[in-house]
Scaffold this active site. Sequence first.
Site, PDB file in Angstrom:
ATOM      1  N   GLU A   1      -2.802   8.877 -11.061  1.00  0.00           N
ATOM      2  CA  GLU A   1      -2.351   7.661 -11.728  1.00  0.00           C
ATOM      3  C   GLU A   1      -2.335   7.825 -13.249  1.00  0.00           C
ATOM      4  O   GLU A   1      -3.354   8.169 -13.842  1.00  0.00           O
ATOM      5  CB  GLU A   1      -3.285   6.511 -11.337  1.00  0.00           C
ATOM      6  CG  GLU A   1      -3.453   6.385  -9.827  1.00  0.00           C
ATOM      7  CD  GLU A   1      -4.607   5.470  -9.431  1.00  0.00           C
ATOM      8  OE1 GLU A   1      -4.892   4.512 -10.172  1.00  0.00           O
ATOM      9  OE2 GLU A   1      -5.226   5.727  -8.394  1.00  0.00           O
TER      10      GLU A   1
ATOM     11  N   ARG B   1       1.082  -6.636  -9.760  1.00  0.00           N
ATOM     12  CA  ARG B   1       1.619  -6.098  -8.497  1.00  0.00           C
ATOM     13  C   ARG B   1       1.792  -7.186  -7.436  1.00  0.00           C
ATOM     14  O   ARG B   1       2.218  -6.892  -6.315  1.00  0.00           O
ATOM     15  CB  ARG B   1       0.732  -4.963  -7.975  1.00  0.00           C
ATOM     16  CG  ARG B   1      -0.682  -5.361  -7.605  1.00  0.00           C
ATOM     17  CD  ARG B   1      -1.480  -4.178  -7.057  1.00  0.00           C
ATOM     18  NE  ARG B   1      -2.858  -4.559  -6.742  1.00  0.00           N
ATOM     19  CZ  ARG B   1      -3.668  -3.851  -5.968  1.00  0.00           C
ATOM     20  NH1 ARG B   1      -3.262  -2.717  -5.443  1.00  0.00           N
ATOM     21  NH2 ARG B   1      -4.902  -4.253  -5.731  1.00  0.00           N
TER      22      ARG B   1
ATOM     23  N   ASP C   1     -12.740   9.537  -6.088  1.00  0.00           N
ATOM     24  CA  ASP C   1     -12.281   8.352  -6.825  1.00  0.00           C
ATOM     25  C   ASP C   1     -12.772   8.512  -8.271  1.00  0.00           C
ATOM     26  O   ASP C   1     -13.931   8.225  -8.567  1.00  0.00           O
ATOM     27  CB  ASP C   1     -12.849   7.085  -6.164  1.00  0.00           C
ATOM     28  CG  ASP C   1     -12.152   5.824  -6.649  1.00  0.00           C
ATOM     29  OD1 ASP C   1     -11.370   5.906  -7.618  1.00  0.00           O
ATOM     30  OD2 ASP C   1     -12.399   4.749  -6.066  1.00  0.00           O
TER      31      ASP C   1
ATOM     32  N   HIS D   1      -0.141   3.372 -10.393  1.00  0.00           N
ATOM     33  CA  HIS D   1      -1.085   3.806  -9.340  1.00  0.00           C
ATOM     34  C   HIS D   1      -0.318   4.600  -8.272  1.00  0.00           C
ATOM     35  O   HIS D   1      -0.214   4.186  -7.112  1.00  0.00           O
ATOM     36  CB  HIS D   1      -1.703   2.539  -8.754  1.00  0.00           C
ATOM     37  CG  HIS D   1      -2.932   2.716  -7.927  1.00  0.00           C
ATOM     38  ND1 HIS D   1      -2.990   3.560  -6.847  1.00  0.00           N
ATOM     39  CD2 HIS D   1      -4.154   2.127  -8.015  1.00  0.00           C
ATOM     40  CE1 HIS D   1      -4.197   3.471  -6.296  1.00  0.00           C
ATOM     41  NE2 HIS D   1      -4.927   2.607  -6.994  1.00  0.00           N
TER      42      HIS D   1
ATOM     43  N   ARG E   1       0.845  -1.193   0.000  1.00  0.00           N
ATOM     44  CA  ARG E   1       0.000   0.000   0.000  1.00  0.00           C
ATOM     45  C   ARG E   1       0.884   1.248   0.000  1.00  0.00           C
ATOM     46  O   ARG E   1       1.503   1.579   1.003  1.00  0.00           O
ATOM     47  CB  ARG E   1      -0.902  -0.008   1.248  1.00  0.00           C
ATOM     48  CG  ARG E   1      -1.777   1.223   1.391  1.00  0.00           C
ATOM     49  CD  ARG E   1      -2.894   1.286   0.369  1.00  0.00           C
ATOM     50  NE  ARG E   1      -3.848   0.220   0.575  1.00  0.00           N
ATOM     51  CZ  ARG E   1      -4.709  -0.182  -0.387  1.00  0.00           C
ATOM     52  NH1 ARG E   1      -4.714   0.380  -1.580  1.00  0.00           N
ATOM     53  NH2 ARG E   1      -5.548  -1.171  -0.138  1.00  0.00           N
TER      54      ARG E   1
HETATM   55  O1  TA6 Z   1      -7.288   3.936  -8.242  1.00  0.00           O
HETATM   56  C1  TA6 Z   1      -8.330   4.115  -7.384  1.00  0.00           C
HETATM   57  C2  TA6 Z   1      -8.788   2.752  -6.908  1.00  0.00           C
HETATM   58  O2  TA6 Z   1      -9.204   1.969  -7.987  1.00  0.00           O
HETATM   59  C3  TA6 Z   1      -9.896   2.975  -5.872  1.00  0.00           C
HETATM   60  O3  TA6 Z   1     -11.155   2.628  -6.332  1.00  0.00           O
HETATM   61  C4  TA6 Z   1      -9.417   2.248  -4.657  1.00  0.00           C
HETATM   62  O4  TA6 Z   1     -10.095   1.117  -4.359  1.00  0.00           O
HETATM   63  C5  TA6 Z   1      -7.940   2.093  -4.911  1.00  0.00           C
HETATM   64  O5  TA6 Z   1      -7.731   2.052  -6.276  1.00  0.00           O
HETATM   65  C6  TA6 Z   1      -7.166   1.034  -4.170  1.00  0.00           C
HETATM   66  O6  TA6 Z   1      -7.350  -0.233  -4.677  1.00  0.00           O
HETATM   67  P1  TA6 Z   1      -6.667  -1.463  -3.949  1.00  0.00           P
HETATM   68  O7  TA6 Z   1      -7.050  -2.665  -4.762  1.00  0.00           O
HETATM   69  O8  TA6 Z   1      -5.189  -1.228  -3.964  1.00  0.00           O
HETATM   70  O9  TA6 Z   1      -7.228  -1.498  -2.560  1.00  0.00           O
END
Ligand code: TA6
Length: 299
Positions: free
Chosen positions: A273, A99, A214, A169, A73
């Site tokens: 992103e 990932r 988002d 991301h 994260r």
């Molecule tokens: O990029 C935004 C997103 O798609 C959000 O909707 C949010 O859920 C985030 O990514 C994180 O996703 P993850 O799968 O890493 O928890």
Amino acid sequence: MHPVDRFVRTALPSSVRVVDQPHGLPLLRVSTATATADIFFHGAHIAQWKPVHAEQVLWLSGQSAFQSGKAIRGGVPICFPWFGAASTDPTAPAHGFARLIDWALTEATEAPDGNVVLTFVCDVDEETSRTWPHRCRATYSLSVGSTLAMALQVENRSDVPLTFEAALHTYFAVSDVRQIAISGLEHTDYLDKVEGFARKRQAGEPIRFNGEVDRVYLDTTATCVIADPGWSRQIHISKSGSQSTVVWNPGADRARAMPDVGTDEWPHMVCVETANVRDAAVRLKPAASHTMRAELAVR
Ligand code: TA6
């Protein structure tokens, strides 16, 4: 044999070394005259990048899992070959498998300008994922210095066309997301995930944050700038080969439900992103390739 020997297929210059971590996911530590960076083999995941005259540019959660099979994260997760939930398989991992697997390092050199150039490779075949049974090579090239350049190339190595989504991301560290503004996406349409992907239009104003945001900005190639008055800095994100930009901060309520984001951490991050998602998914003929690039600079 060191456990990382199977990922390292090149000699390392003195500015790059393998660092073992107590949690077991080894990383590459880059240290040049102009910057430092940490990159995990797991997901070819950039965890940190710090130009010498700046504070950390990327945000990394203090609660992140560093575990095989789990996403880190923070930093720069590579979302590939799909973004979000896989449309054909609700059981498949969110944001694709790239990932979650180890990438191999095939190049590590010092360029004449002093930057360190790293190349990671991930070969995908029909066995890699039931959800996306294709053959391709993903190559991730980084140039680490006072700017950070990232290039994700995908080459179709099968004899049928393939379609993929991808996103870098990127989690940026900010003083307080409620005080920043992101410019570059004015007068652009976006899909608002918070409202069931309703299509909306960004007014002629920078993006500001007051709760969960988002959004998938559509058909945009613009450079984005994060203006952070609290830390008196701007982060510039320029790109090519990318038609979408995703902007995300979970806000307090959603962050509370995320085990790998501390309750007081969410104000200190924002994702901008560089992506090709939804209508901008890339279709590749056999032997064709596509490259998406992003470059980060701090002013
Ligand atoms: O990029 C935004 C997103 O798609 C959000 O909707 C949010 O859920 C985030 O990514 C994180 O996703 P993850 O799968 O890493 O928890």
